[in-house]
Design a protein around this motif. Sequence first.
Motif, PDB file in Angstrom:
ATOM      1  N   ALA A 146       0.876  -1.171   0.000  1.00 43.89           N
ATOM      2  CA  ALA A 146       0.000   0.000   0.000  1.00 43.89           C
ATOM      3  C   ALA A 146       0.909   1.215   0.000  1.00 43.89           C
ATOM      4  CB  ALA A 146      -0.912  -0.002   1.220  1.00 43.89           C
ATOM      5  N   ALA A 147       0.650   2.174  -0.887  1.00 41.65           N
ATOM      6  CA  ALA A 147       1.552   3.317  -1.042  1.00 41.65           C
ATOM      7  C   ALA A 147       0.789   4.627  -0.954  1.00 41.65           C
ATOM      8  CB  ALA A 147       2.272   3.219  -2.388  1.00 41.65           C
ATOM      9  N   PHE A 148       1.485   5.639  -0.425  1.00 41.86           N
ATOM     10  CA  PHE A 148       0.916   6.974  -0.274  1.00 41.86           C
ATOM     11  C   PHE A 148       1.959   7.986  -0.725  1.00 41.86           C
ATOM     12  CE2 PHE A 148      -1.020   4.071   2.661  1.00 41.86           C
ATOM     13  CZ  PHE A 148      -2.375   4.332   2.531  1.00 41.86           C
ATOM     14  N   ILE A 149       1.480   9.045  -1.388  1.00 39.21           N
ATOM     15  CA  ILE A 149       2.374   9.956  -2.100  1.00 39.21           C
ATOM     16  C   ILE A 149       2.088  11.398  -1.712  1.00 39.21           C
ATOM     17  CG2 ILE A 149       3.132  10.704  -4.397  1.00 39.21           C
ATOM     18  CD1 ILE A 149       1.653   7.992  -5.344  1.00 39.21           C
ATOM     19  N   ALA A 150       3.163  12.175  -1.582  1.00 35.06           N
ATOM     20  CA  ALA A 150       3.069  13.626  -1.478  1.00 35.06           C
ATOM     21  C   ALA A 150       4.073  14.199  -2.475  1.00 35.06           C
ATOM     22  CB  ALA A 150       3.381  14.106  -0.061  1.00 35.06           C
ATOM     23  N   LYS A 151       3.615  15.042  -3.389  1.00 35.07           N
ATOM     24  CA  LYS A 151       4.493  15.537  -4.444  1.00 35.07           C
ATOM     25  C   LYS A 151       5.633  16.375  -3.874  1.00 35.07           C
ATOM     26  CE  LYS A 151       1.067  15.580  -8.178  1.00 35.07           C
ATOM     27  NZ  LYS A 151       0.335  16.406  -9.154  1.00 35.07           N
ATOM     28  N   GLU A 152       5.361  17.078  -2.780  1.00 30.75           N
ATOM     29  CA  GLU A 152       6.392  17.894  -2.165  1.00 30.75           C
ATOM     30  C   GLU A 152       7.528  16.984  -1.683  1.00 30.75           C
ATOM     31  OE1 GLU A 152       2.285  19.541  -1.164  1.00 30.75           O
ATOM     32  OE2 GLU A 152       3.323  17.612  -1.028  1.00 30.75           O
ATOM     33  N   ASN A 153       8.759  17.352  -2.067  1.00 30.15           N
ATOM     34  CA  ASN A 153       9.954  16.612  -1.656  1.00 30.15           C
ATOM     35  C   ASN A 153       9.927  15.147  -2.096  1.00 30.15           C
ATOM     36  OD1 ASN A 153      10.674  18.988  -0.516  1.00 30.15           O
ATOM     37  ND2 ASN A 153      10.746  18.277   1.578  1.00 30.15           N
ATOM     38  N   LYS A 154       9.090  14.836  -3.084  1.00 32.64           N
ATOM     39  CA  LYS A 154       9.011  13.473  -3.643  1.00 32.64           C
ATOM     40  C   LYS A 154       8.819  12.423  -2.545  1.00 32.64           C
ATOM     41  CE  LYS A 154      12.032  14.730  -7.509  1.00 32.64           C
ATOM     42  NZ  LYS A 154      13.322  14.481  -8.195  1.00 32.64           N
ATOM     43  N   ILE A 155       7.910  12.715  -1.623  1.00 32.02           N
ATOM     44  CA  ILE A 155       7.695  11.820  -0.486  1.00 32.02           C
ATOM     45  C   ILE A 155       6.820  10.652  -0.911  1.00 32.02           C
ATOM     46  CG2 ILE A 155       6.752  11.615   1.845  1.00 32.02           C
ATOM     47  CD1 ILE A 155       7.301  14.625   2.172  1.00 32.02           C
ATOM     48  N   ARG A 156       7.254   9.451  -0.524  1.00 31.72           N
ATOM     49  CA  ARG A 156       6.482   8.232  -0.793  1.00 31.72           C
ATOM     50  C   ARG A 156       6.591   7.341   0.444  1.00 31.72           C
ATOM     51  NH1 ARG A 156       4.293   5.591  -5.178  1.00 31.72           N
ATOM     52  NH2 ARG A 156       4.348   3.303  -5.171  1.00 31.72           N
ATOM     53  N   VAL A 157       5.444   6.960   0.980  1.00 30.08           N
ATOM     54  CA  VAL A 157       5.388   6.083   2.153  1.00 30.08           C
ATOM     55  C   VAL A 157       4.729   4.781   1.717  1.00 30.08           C
ATOM     56  CG1 VAL A 157       4.505   5.785   4.495  1.00 30.08           C
ATOM     57  CG2 VAL A 157       5.227   8.054   3.712  1.00 30.08           C
ATOM     58  N   THR A 158       5.377   3.657   1.995  1.00 25.01           N
ATOM     59  CA  THR A 158       4.826   2.364   1.588  1.00 25.01           C
ATOM     60  C   THR A 158       4.770   1.421   2.787  1.00 25.01           C
ATOM     61  OG1 THR A 158       7.015   1.535   0.921  1.00 25.01           O
ATOM     62  CG2 THR A 158       5.668   2.592  -0.775  1.00 25.01           C
ATOM     63  N   LEU A 159       3.778   0.534   2.770  1.00 24.11           N
ATOM     64  CA  LEU A 159       3.648  -0.520   3.770  1.00 24.11           C
ATOM     65  C   LEU A 159       3.594  -1.848   3.034  1.00 24.11           C
ATOM     66  CD1 LEU A 159       1.426   1.983   4.839  1.00 24.11           C
ATOM     67  CD2 LEU A 159       1.976   0.688   6.903  1.00 24.11           C
ATOM     68  N   ASP A 160       4.556  -2.719   3.321  1.00 19.50           N
ATOM     69  CA  ASP A 160       4.698  -3.992   2.616  1.00 19.50           C
ATOM     70  C   ASP A 160       4.367  -5.152   3.541  1.00 19.50           C
ATOM     71  OD1 ASP A 160       5.541  -2.500   0.455  1.00 19.50           O
ATOM     72  OD2 ASP A 160       7.667  -2.762   0.894  1.00 19.50           O
ATOM     73  N   ARG A 161       3.427  -5.995   3.085  1.00 18.51           N
ATOM     74  CA  ARG A 161       2.936  -7.125   3.881  1.00 18.51           C
ATOM     75  C   ARG A 161       3.148  -8.442   3.129  1.00 18.51           C
ATOM     76  NH1 ARG A 161      -0.888  -3.012   4.412  1.00 18.51           N
ATOM     77  NH2 ARG A 161      -1.602  -2.572   6.555  1.00 18.51           N
ATOM     78  N   ASN A 162       3.053  -9.519   3.893  1.00 18.28           N
ATOM     79  CA  ASN A 162       3.041 -10.868   3.298  1.00 18.28           C
ATOM     80  C   ASN A 162       4.225 -11.082   2.350  1.00 18.28           C
ATOM     81  OD1 ASN A 162       0.516 -11.238   4.596  1.00 18.28           O
ATOM     82  ND2 ASN A 162      -0.534 -10.286   2.854  1.00 18.28           N
ATOM     83  N   PHE A 194      12.115  10.076   0.612  1.00 14.60           N
ATOM     84  CA  PHE A 194      11.890  11.505   0.443  1.00 14.60           C
ATOM     85  C   PHE A 194      13.163  12.175  -0.052  1.00 14.60           C
ATOM     86  CE2 PHE A 194      13.204  10.530   4.714  1.00 14.60           C
ATOM     87  CZ  PHE A 194      14.131  11.513   5.050  1.00 14.60           C
ATOM     88  N   ASP A 195      12.983  13.369  -0.574  1.00 14.12           N
ATOM     89  CA  ASP A 195      14.090  14.160  -1.102  1.00 14.12           C
ATOM     90  C   ASP A 195      14.310  15.348  -0.168  1.00 14.12           C
ATOM     91  OD1 ASP A 195      15.984  15.443  -2.577  1.00 14.12           O
ATOM     92  OD2 ASP A 195      14.727  15.882  -4.296  1.00 14.12           O
ATOM     93  N   GLY A 196      15.444  15.407   0.479  1.00 15.77           N
ATOM     94  CA  GLY A 196      15.741  16.546   1.348  1.00 15.77           C
ATOM     95  C   GLY A 196      15.306  16.317   2.778  1.00 15.77           C
ATOM     96  N   PHE A 197      14.029  16.635   3.060  1.00 17.52           N
ATOM     97  CA  PHE A 197      13.529  16.481   4.423  1.00 17.52           C
ATOM     98  C   PHE A 197      12.054  16.118   4.375  1.00 17.52           C
ATOM     99  CE2 PHE A 197      13.002  20.873   3.156  1.00 17.52           C
ATOM    100  CZ  PHE A 197      11.704  21.179   3.559  1.00 17.52           C
ATOM    101  N   LEU A 198      11.569  15.518   5.464  1.00 17.63           N
ATOM    102  CA  LEU A 198      10.160  15.158   5.571  1.00 17.63           C
ATOM    103  C   LEU A 198       9.343  16.370   5.975  1.00 17.63           C
ATOM    104  CD1 LEU A 198       9.877  11.688   7.358  1.00 17.63           C
ATOM    105  CD2 LEU A 198       9.078  12.288   5.075  1.00 17.63           C
ATOM    106  N   LEU A 199       8.222  16.578   5.318  1.00 18.02           N
ATOM    107  CA  LEU A 199       7.323  17.664   5.704  1.00 18.02           C
ATOM    108  C   LEU A 199       6.693  17.363   7.053  1.00 18.02           C
ATOM    109  CD1 LEU A 199       5.643  18.382   2.261  1.00 18.02           C
ATOM    110  CD2 LEU A 199       7.557  19.572   3.323  1.00 18.02           C
ATOM    111  N   SER A 200       6.351  18.423   7.776  1.00 16.70           N
ATOM    112  CA  SER A 200       5.905  18.274   9.167  1.00 16.70           C
ATOM    113  C   SER A 200       4.643  17.432   9.278  1.00 16.70           C
ATOM    114  CB  SER A 200       5.677  19.653   9.791  1.00 16.70           C
ATOM    115  OG  SER A 200       4.716  20.391   9.046  1.00 16.70           O
ATOM    116  N   TYR A 201       3.700  17.571   8.328  1.00 17.70           N
ATOM    117  CA  TYR A 201       2.452  16.832   8.460  1.00 17.70           C
ATOM    118  C   TYR A 201       2.656  15.336   8.222  1.00 17.70           C
ATOM    119  CZ  TYR A 201       1.857  16.749   3.318  1.00 17.70           C
ATOM    120  OH  TYR A 201       2.018  16.544   1.971  1.00 17.70           O
ATOM    121  N   VAL A 202       3.635  14.991   7.391  1.00 25.59           N
ATOM    122  CA  VAL A 202       3.956  13.573   7.198  1.00 25.59           C
ATOM    123  C   VAL A 202       4.678  13.040   8.430  1.00 25.59           C
ATOM    124  CG1 VAL A 202       5.185  11.900   5.776  1.00 25.59           C
ATOM    125  CG2 VAL A 202       4.087  13.877   4.698  1.00 25.59           C
ATOM    126  N   ARG A 203       5.598  13.827   8.961  1.00 23.20           N
ATOM    127  CA  ARG A 203       6.315  13.416  10.169  1.00 23.20           C
ATOM    128  C   ARG A 203       5.337  13.205  11.323  1.00 23.20           C
ATOM    129  NH1 ARG A 203       9.166  17.596  10.842  1.00 23.20           N
ATOM    130  NH2 ARG A 203      10.781  17.038   9.348  1.00 23.20           N
TER     131      ARG A 203
END
Length: 231
Positions: A146-162, A194-203
């Motif tokens: 399952a993946a979630f994306i924020a265009k700012e700083n090319k942030i991508r959060v993924t959760l890998d199961r099974n 992410f590229d650079g730093f994580l945005l505060s709302y993602v953190r």
Amino acid sequence: MRNVCRKEKKFLVDAARAKQLEGVLNGVMKADPHNGAYGYVVRSLYFDTPHDRDYAEKLFGLELRRKVRLRNYGPGSDFALLELKQKQGENQQKRSLPMSRAHAERLIAGDYDVLLDYREPFAAEMHALMSINAYMPKAVVEYDRAAFIAKENKIRVTLDRNIRATELNVNLFDDKLCLYPVFDPFNVVLEVKFDGFLLSYVRAALNMVDKSELSVSKYCLARSVRLGYQF
């Protein structure tokens, strides 16, 4: 060719907390359109040298290391991505070359010259790398993401199961692969890129999980069944 450079961090999350985190991420990030109700399938075929150099580099914790893989999104895919991941600490570069299914199957069979059909300099680089070092298919790894994306700083959060794997059949497109689990089914691998730093709302969204970083390699998990070392 696609070229991605960014930082990557991995964490271990129990299944219940991962489900809660998905709900939070859905509210603050854009869900990957392929997620569906249960995420989407990712399948990778990893290549290595005859003496498993890339596996050993991870085992001994070398600062500079690489992985070579073919990736698709299930056996029905009509294409694959040839990827080279090069990592130094938390920084990584990933370059990808889209290949037709027919060309990917030739590469799996050891026909490196198929890369000469592509004009991209990256294809020529991979032809030299795989030919000189005699890269060969070693293991297939498959998991649900399952993946979630924020265009700012090319942030991508993924959760890998099974997470499951096999070393017995390296046909990336086989719809009857006999896969076995190589990771605790009650835990989920969380990856934050992410590229650079994580945005505060993602953190802030990620504050609900344990921040102890995880050094896990899906390729090494797959090889650990036979070679005996796990990450």
